[in-house]
Design an enzyme around this catalytic site. Structure first.
Site, PDB file in Angstrom:
ATOM      1  N   CYS A 130      26.764 177.463  70.712  1.00 37.56           N
ATOM      2  CA  CYS A 130      26.351 176.202  71.326  1.00 37.56           C
ATOM      3  C   CYS A 130      26.423 175.013  70.371  1.00 37.56           C
ATOM      4  O   CYS A 130      26.761 173.905  70.787  1.00 37.56           O
ATOM      5  CB  CYS A 130      24.963 176.348  71.928  1.00 37.56           C
TER       6      CYS A 130
ATOM      7  N   ASP B   8      19.333 173.761  71.513  1.00 43.16           N
ATOM      8  CA  ASP B   8      18.781 175.049  71.954  1.00 43.16           C
ATOM      9  C   ASP B   8      17.841 175.700  70.927  1.00 43.16           C
ATOM     10  O   ASP B   8      17.954 176.898  70.641  1.00 43.16           O
ATOM     11  CB  ASP B   8      19.911 176.017  72.285  1.00 43.16           C
TER      12      ASP B   8
ATOM     13  N   LYS C 275      21.029 172.758  80.390  1.00 39.98           N
ATOM     14  CA  LYS C 275      22.374 173.255  80.658  1.00 39.98           C
ATOM     15  C   LYS C 275      22.309 174.728  81.056  1.00 39.98           C
ATOM     16  O   LYS C 275      21.291 175.383  80.865  1.00 39.98           O
ATOM     17  CB  LYS C 275      23.283 173.058  79.439  1.00 39.98           C
TER      18      LYS C 275
END
Length: 203
Positions: free
Chosen positions: A151, A8, A106
């Protein structure tokens, strides 16, 4: 084989974004130095539909960082971030994606959040990342990106549970809360997830 997972590294998690991680941009040169060292590089991308139920704006009277229950799961409510097709969902400028062999998106189910690159938070859906890594011959993964205690940590935890030797490169990640990451790192260590510095990486 070693694989590097870029978690990310997107505009909304960088300073000036909708959910910024303090100092998040400082990891970019470290990540850039790491990428060429690995025979296999993969990225995850937070990719929410507008109105995702993890957004505080989707709950009347709620504010960011409150916790609610969502379909039986505890859910931190976040500012709107990484909405599909918006500049905030794009990868950081200057991040060289040419060596990235695959991108796993995601957070696309509007009713369940997805911190890990392997599963959603309810573990109802697999992204296919574990299967892809195995098919490519990876047995060891190093995890970098944002944010460290969310994450990155969830991805590392699941990687270890999926049978990969796993470590987080700690100077190639930043946390929303350093204290929270310290506690999370201790818990991850009990699960076999290591911490290492970029200058100690040997692939």
């Amino acid at each position: 084989m070693h694989a590097l997972i870029l978690v990310d590294i997107q505009n909304d998690f960088l300073p000036g974004g909708r959910l910024p991680v303090a100092g998040g941009d400082a990891i970019l040169p470290v990540v850039a130095d790491l990428i060429p060292r690995y025979p296999l590089v993969v990225a995850t991308q937070d990719w929410h539909p507008a109105g995702h139920m993890s957004f505080a704006s989707s709950h009347a009277g709620r504010t960011p960082f409150e916790t609610v229950e969502l379909d039986g799961l505890p859910q931190t409510l976040w500012p709107d971030h990484c909405v599909q097709g918006t500049p905030g969902a794009e990868f950081a400028p200057g991040l060289d994606l040419r060596p990235v062999r695959a991108i796993f998106r995601k957070g696309m189910d509007p009713r369940v959040d997805s911190y890990s690159g392997f599963f959603d938070n309810g573990r109802r859906h697999r992204t296919g990342l574990a299967e892809w890594l195995r098919a490519m011959g990876a047995d060891t993964v190093h995890v970098v990106g944002l944010a460290a205690e969310v994450c990155v940590a969830y991805t590392a935890r699941d990687a270890a549970e999926q049978g990969f030797r796993t470590a987080i490169v700690e100077d190639a990640t930043r946390a929303l809360s350093a204290e929270a990451f310290a506690a999370t790192a201790a818990e991850l260590g009990e699960r076999g997830v290591g911490l290492l510095r970029a200058d100690a990486v040997r692939v």
